[in-house]
Design a protein around this motif. Structure first.
Motif, PDB file in Angstrom:
ATOM      1  N   GLU B 180     -74.474   4.709  44.354  1.00 22.57           N
ATOM      2  CA  GLU B 180     -75.114   3.861  45.376  1.00 22.57           C
ATOM      3  C   GLU B 180     -74.474   2.471  45.416  1.00 22.57           C
ATOM      4  OE1 GLU B 180     -79.494   6.000  45.019  1.00 22.57           O
ATOM      5  OE2 GLU B 180     -79.307   3.862  44.549  1.00 22.57           O
ATOM      6  N   LYS B 181     -74.191   1.950  44.226  1.00 29.68           N
ATOM      7  CA  LYS B 181     -73.537   0.641  44.186  1.00 29.68           C
ATOM      8  C   LYS B 181     -72.148   0.714  44.827  1.00 29.68           C
ATOM      9  CE  LYS B 181     -75.878  -1.415  40.174  1.00 29.68           C
ATOM     10  NZ  LYS B 181     -76.473  -2.539  40.923  1.00 29.68           N
ATOM     11  N   ALA B 182     -71.447   1.813  44.545  1.00 25.63           N
ATOM     12  CA  ALA B 182     -70.109   1.980  45.116  1.00 25.63           C
ATOM     13  C   ALA B 182     -70.171   2.004  46.632  1.00 25.63           C
ATOM     14  CB  ALA B 182     -69.472   3.267  44.596  1.00 25.63           C
ATOM     15  N   GLU B 183     -71.202   2.676  47.183  1.00 29.40           N
ATOM     16  CA  GLU B 183     -71.357   2.736  48.634  1.00 29.40           C
ATOM     17  C   GLU B 183     -71.602   1.342  49.217  1.00 29.40           C
ATOM     18  OE1 GLU B 183     -74.404   5.758  49.108  1.00 29.40           O
ATOM     19  OE2 GLU B 183     -73.077   7.175  48.084  1.00 29.40           O
ATOM     20  N   ALA B 184     -72.481   0.596  48.556  1.00 28.59           N
ATOM     21  CA  ALA B 184     -72.781  -0.751  49.051  1.00 28.59           C
ATOM     22  C   ALA B 184     -71.570  -1.671  48.896  1.00 28.59           C
ATOM     23  CB  ALA B 184     -73.982  -1.322  48.302  1.00 28.59           C
ATOM     24  N   PHE B 185     -70.905  -1.576  47.741  1.00 31.02           N
ATOM     25  CA  PHE B 185     -69.746  -2.429  47.470  1.00 31.02           C
ATOM     26  C   PHE B 185     -68.614  -2.149  48.454  1.00 31.02           C
ATOM     27  CE2 PHE B 185     -65.715  -3.255  45.240  1.00 31.02           C
ATOM     28  CZ  PHE B 185     -65.886  -4.591  44.909  1.00 31.02           C
ATOM     29  N   ALA B 186     -68.410  -0.852  48.778  1.00 27.58           N
ATOM     30  CA  ALA B 186     -67.297  -0.461  49.656  1.00 27.58           C
ATOM     31  C   ALA B 186     -67.474  -1.004  51.077  1.00 27.58           C
ATOM     32  CB  ALA B 186     -67.149   1.057  49.686  1.00 27.58           C
ATOM     33  N   GLN B 187     -68.700  -1.371  51.439  1.00 28.34           N
ATOM     34  CA  GLN B 187     -68.933  -1.942  52.772  1.00 28.34           C
ATOM     35  C   GLN B 187     -68.336  -3.338  52.879  1.00 28.34           C
ATOM     36  OE1 GLN B 187     -71.092  -0.547  55.263  1.00 28.34           O
ATOM     37  NE2 GLN B 187     -71.595   1.292  54.116  1.00 28.34           N
ATOM     38  N   ASN B 188     -68.294  -4.031  51.742  1.00 29.62           N
ATOM     39  CA  ASN B 188     -67.864  -5.418  51.756  1.00 29.62           C
ATOM     40  C   ASN B 188     -67.141  -5.736  50.442  1.00 29.62           C
ATOM     41  OD1 ASN B 188     -67.569  -7.935  52.720  1.00 29.62           O
ATOM     42  ND2 ASN B 188     -69.705  -8.567  52.444  1.00 29.62           N
ATOM     43  N   PRO B 189     -65.986  -5.083  50.236  1.00 28.74           N
ATOM     44  CA  PRO B 189     -65.403  -5.096  48.897  1.00 28.74           C
ATOM     45  C   PRO B 189     -64.670  -6.382  48.543  1.00 28.74           C
ATOM     46  CG  PRO B 189     -64.038  -3.822  50.375  1.00 28.74           C
ATOM     47  CD  PRO B 189     -65.206  -4.271  51.177  1.00 28.74           C
ATOM     48  N   VAL B 190     -64.567  -6.607  47.245  1.00 25.58           N
ATOM     49  CA  VAL B 190     -63.724  -7.655  46.685  1.00 25.58           C
ATOM     50  C   VAL B 190     -62.624  -6.913  45.931  1.00 25.58           C
ATOM     51  CG1 VAL B 190     -63.613  -9.541  45.030  1.00 25.58           C
ATOM     52  CG2 VAL B 190     -65.659  -9.238  46.459  1.00 25.58           C
TER      53      VAL B 190
END
Lengths: 310, 525
Positions: B180-190
């Motif tokens: 789930e974190k990966a999905e959220a992070f991939a939307q606005n990645p660093v």
């Protein structure tokens, strides 16, 4: 009239439930499963099993259906398996594009079909009629992707009047980008509408009330619009309403050729990818859209011909 | 024997293959792709549409070389493998930062590698299966301890799944689980790569901008990348993609169909690149004794040999790839390290094929089938050619057009007769392809049911063999066995066909498929 609308809306509910059940079962009857489709040829058995478990696909179909219905009733269509974003967000992003394309195609089809149908009907069996009908015959027999590529090559790449595919960023840009695909999509529909309308006009032209109106000395233009068009449109409108569903279907090919990120392409990709939540959510949403179109068509018909609601 | 290799730190050496023109800076490169990405997480992704562009957003400790066979410095400036092959020590580059300006620390490296090798995460963790622990013995150093010597550990550190991600930003993303974190992070990645994702219209357009904090120096002494931005446009239709390139709306377009390569080579405004690849095309044969309770002729090695000799690869290369492909010399591409080959496999010899069939258990021929991907011109072209070629040795071939998920299911269940297939390596090492093709415990040798005990034991030994000469011998023998008795009909290798405007320079697609934009630049007017 309100009662008519209410009755139609209530009729919609069993239709939607039926579609929901059918699409839910059908998509699971297709060979292959989402995990294998997403992971591809290299996936190990353990990976496929793990992913299917994570997606809850190891449970029985009735249980899966119950889980789906529960979240569906709260407006949650689940997450796309391959894209990992909410299905509602995907549909909200991509369905409006297809709707706009369909609306433009429908409008263009009408703009092409109505005047030509009049000319053909009023010059029945003479040169204009033959030319118009012959031209449409050729148009109908060409595949949509071919027409699309020809328009793209001529008006996009060579003349540079239109962009070569894509969708643009602002609303005026959307209209500009969607013009060629809308024309592509409109051509076959306008051929069908034109032929139907031509036949209807010819029928009305021979009707007693038109002869009567003429003998009263009414001006031709008035007769054409008030008496002939209105009556001839009734049957064509029914056909037009039904064609919206077909147009939405035709959008699949057009969207691929013109690189438009619409719902048609999403549907095809999702079926190939066995992305169950997207296929389910999109099918139900499209069913609602098509049903509402039919309802609007019926209302318009009722307005043209009050006998319909009786 | 001590294996000690330290690498030159100079990033200029990295870009040794310099074009004659001087690099210019700025501009947005618009690149037409055949399909959109699905999920841009280095660890959890599973498709080439993700893998092949991820290296622009995330750097790895070491980077793959442009010829795809070696390694170059990345976020680490050098590495050292211990004498017993059980530890790898890497020196981190100093003062490196993520795209948000936060420092890339050894903690980020440890966390990223631990996440990548976690068996519950994704399908690539096997590449780091030999790693037992990742630690930082002192500031600026990373130590990777192995449970057994692993000859592929260095190339594994160049593969997308071992990319370095920011632990803090990832863990701050919404969600309970890693997925789930990966999905959220991939939307606005660093990221740690040369570019960072700015916006993404699914199915349509992806916009990457330059990472202002990227570490590598360009030829002009300033920091890479040269470009300000990249726009990926998704244009699934081949003809439209080419048309958009020709009308100047795109700077580059990938996956040019081979039928159009010559036309674009002759176009004065366009540079038609054919980047060397590890892409091999072949037919997989199910060699189990029985399929669905019936005798399987493909289980007879003589039949398979006959079919191989009856296959006119040159004709298929001409008709399907329009002469662009080259015949295979081993099951792995010649760009794969340790690939051995002396000339094309099974040169066309119809007489010999007929003799072999006569000696086989099926002298009067038989009927069988092949799975082709519906609507795929290459698959259908290959199948139709084989139908005709194998007809001459009495084989009646039925072509079954199916969609991808159906094909994958029959493949995985082992219920297919034959299928058209392709493969590209993800790592500059022969281990991955051999594990899937020849080593039976992984996926039953391409789900074919083929098994050879000598190959299995040689492969197991080679997985921990750090003596290069011994490993080369092991691989020579594995290839000899598989190439002469294996469950495939090798067809051809193809390059990656990419068409670029003449004013685009410095772009490469390496043999592993990665699109590398960090050295790309556009001539400014």
């Amino acid at each position: 009239m309100p009662e008519f609308i209410a009755r139609r809306l209530v009729q919609l509910i069993p239709t939607l439930i039926f579609i929901l059940v059918v699409v839910f079962v059908l998509v699971r009857l297709l060979p292959g499963d989402p995990a294998s489709a997403v992971l591809g040829d290299r996936a190990l058995d353990a990976d496929v099993e793990r992913i299917n478990r994570e997606l809850g696909l190891d449970r029985s179909i009735p249980v899966q259906f119950w889980v789906f219905v529960k979240s569906f009733l709260t407006g949650d269509l689940g997450n796309s398996i391959s894209l990992r974003i909410p299905v509602t967000q995907l549909i909200a992003d991509r369905l409006p594009i297809t709707m706009l394309l369909t609306l433009m195609a429908a409008a263009i089809a009408l703009i092409i079909a109505i005047p030509l149908a009049f000319v053909a009907a009023l010059r029945r069996e003479r040169l204009p009629d033959t030319l118009i009908r012959g031209g449409f015959q050729v148009g109908l027999s060409m595949p949509v992707f071919y027409i699309g590529l020809v328009l793209l090559t001529v008006f996009g790449a060579n003349l540079r009047w239109f962009p070569v595919g894509g969708y643009g960023d602002t609303f005026p840009e959307h209209l500009y980008h969607l013009f060629l695909p809308a024309v592509t999509l409109a051509l076959s529909l306008s051929a069908i509408l034109m032929r139907n309308l031509r036949a209807a006009i010819i029928e009305v032209l021979d009707a007693d009330y038109v002869t009567f109106a003429r003998s009263k000395g009414l001006r031709t233009r008035l007769i054409l619009f008030r008496h002939i068009l209105r009556n001839a449109l009734i049957s064509t409108l029914a056909l037009f309403g039904l064609s919206i569903g077909t147009l939405l279907g035709g959008a699949v090919i057009t969207e691929t050729v013109f690189a438009i990120p619409g719902a048609g392409r999403l549907m095809v990709d999702s079926i190939y990818g066995r992305d169950y939540p997207v296929v389910q959510g999109l099918t139900v949403t499209l069913a609602v859209v098509v049903s509402i179109t039919f309802l609007l068509t019926d209302l318009l018909q009722a307005w043209l011909d009050p006998r319909v609601t009786k | 024997m001590t294996i000690l290799r330290t690498m030159a730190v100079s990033a200029t050496a990295l870009l040794a293959a310099t074009p004659l023109l001087a690099q210019e800076r700025g501009g947005t490169l618009t690149y037409g792709r055949y399909a959109d990405s699905l999920f841009l997480d280095p660890v959890l992704n599973d498709a080439n549409v993700d893998i092949w562009i991820l290296s622009n957003m995330y750097d790895t400790l070491l980077l793959p070389s442009e010829d795809g066979s070696g390694v170059e410095p990345g976020l680490a400036t050098g590495y050292e493998v211990s004498e017993d092959g059980m530890t790898v020590t890497l020196t981190m580059r100093e003062d490196i930062m993520f795209s948000d300006g936060s420092p890339i620390t050894t903690d980020d490296v440890i966390w990223s590698l631990d996440r990548a090798r976690n068996p519950d995460n994704g399908i690539w963790n096997f590449l780091l299966a030999s790693v037992s622990e990742v630690t930082s013995p002192e500031d600026g150093m990373i130590r990777i301890s192995l449970s057994q010597p692993d000859p592929a550990i260095i190339p594994a550190l160049t593969v997308f799944n071992s990319a370095i991600m920011p632990q803090a930003a990832f863990e701050a993303a919404d969600g309970e689980t890693d997925a789930e974190k990966a999905e959220a992070f991939a939307q606005n990645p660093v990221g740690s790569g040369a570019f960072v994702l700015e916006s993404w219209d699914r199915g349509s357009e992806m916009h990457l901008v330059r990472n202002e904090y990227y570490w590598a120096d360009g030829e002009d002494g300033e920091k890479l990348p040269y470009l300000d931005a990249i726009t990926f446009e998704v244009i699934p239709d081949d003809a439209t993609r080419i048309l958009r390139l020709q009308s100047g709306e795109l700077d580059g377009a990938e996956m040019i169909p081979f039928a159009r390569v010559q036309e674009l080579q002759n176009d004065p405004n366009i540079t038609m690149e054919l980047f060397p690849s590890t892409y091999v095309h072949y037919i997989t044969m199910n060699v189990r004794d029985e399929i669905g309770g019936e005798d399987n002729p493909l289980s007879d090695p003589l039949v398979r040999e006959a079919m191989n000799y009856a296959t006119n690869k040159e004709a298929i290369i001409q008709t399907v790839t329009f002469g662009v492909g080259t015949p295979m010399e081993s099951y792995m591409s010649m760009a794969t390290p340790l690939a051995s080959g002396d000339g094309p496999l099974y040169p066309y010899d119809l007489e010999r094929a007929q003799e072999l069939m006569a000696q086989s258990g099926y002298p009067d021929g038989f009927s069988t089938s092949i799975l082709a991907l519906a609507g795929n011109q290459d698959d259908i072209g290959i199948s139709t050619a084989l139908q005709q070629m194998w007809g001459q040795i009495g084989i009646d071939l039925e072509i079954q057009q199916v969609d991808n998920a159906t094909r994958t299911e029959e493949y995985r269940n082992g219920t297919f007769d034959m299928r058209v297939a392709g493969w590209t390596n993800d790592i500059a090492d022969p281990g991955q392809i051999t594990s899937y093709f020849a080593y039976s415990p992984t996926i039953d040798a391409l789900h074919s049911g083929w098994m050879n005990e000598e190959v299995d034991s040689l492969f197991e030994a080679s997985q921990s063999e750090i003596d290069v000469a011994t490993r080369t011998e092991q691989y020579a023998r594995i290839q000899e066995i598989f190439n002469t008795t294996g469950p495939i009909v090798p067809l051809y290798e193809t390059p990656y066909p990419v068409a670029l405007q003449n004013d685009v320079h410095g772009f490469v697609q390496i043999p592993l498929g990665n699109n590398i934009f960090r050295g790309a630049w556009i001539e400014q007017e």
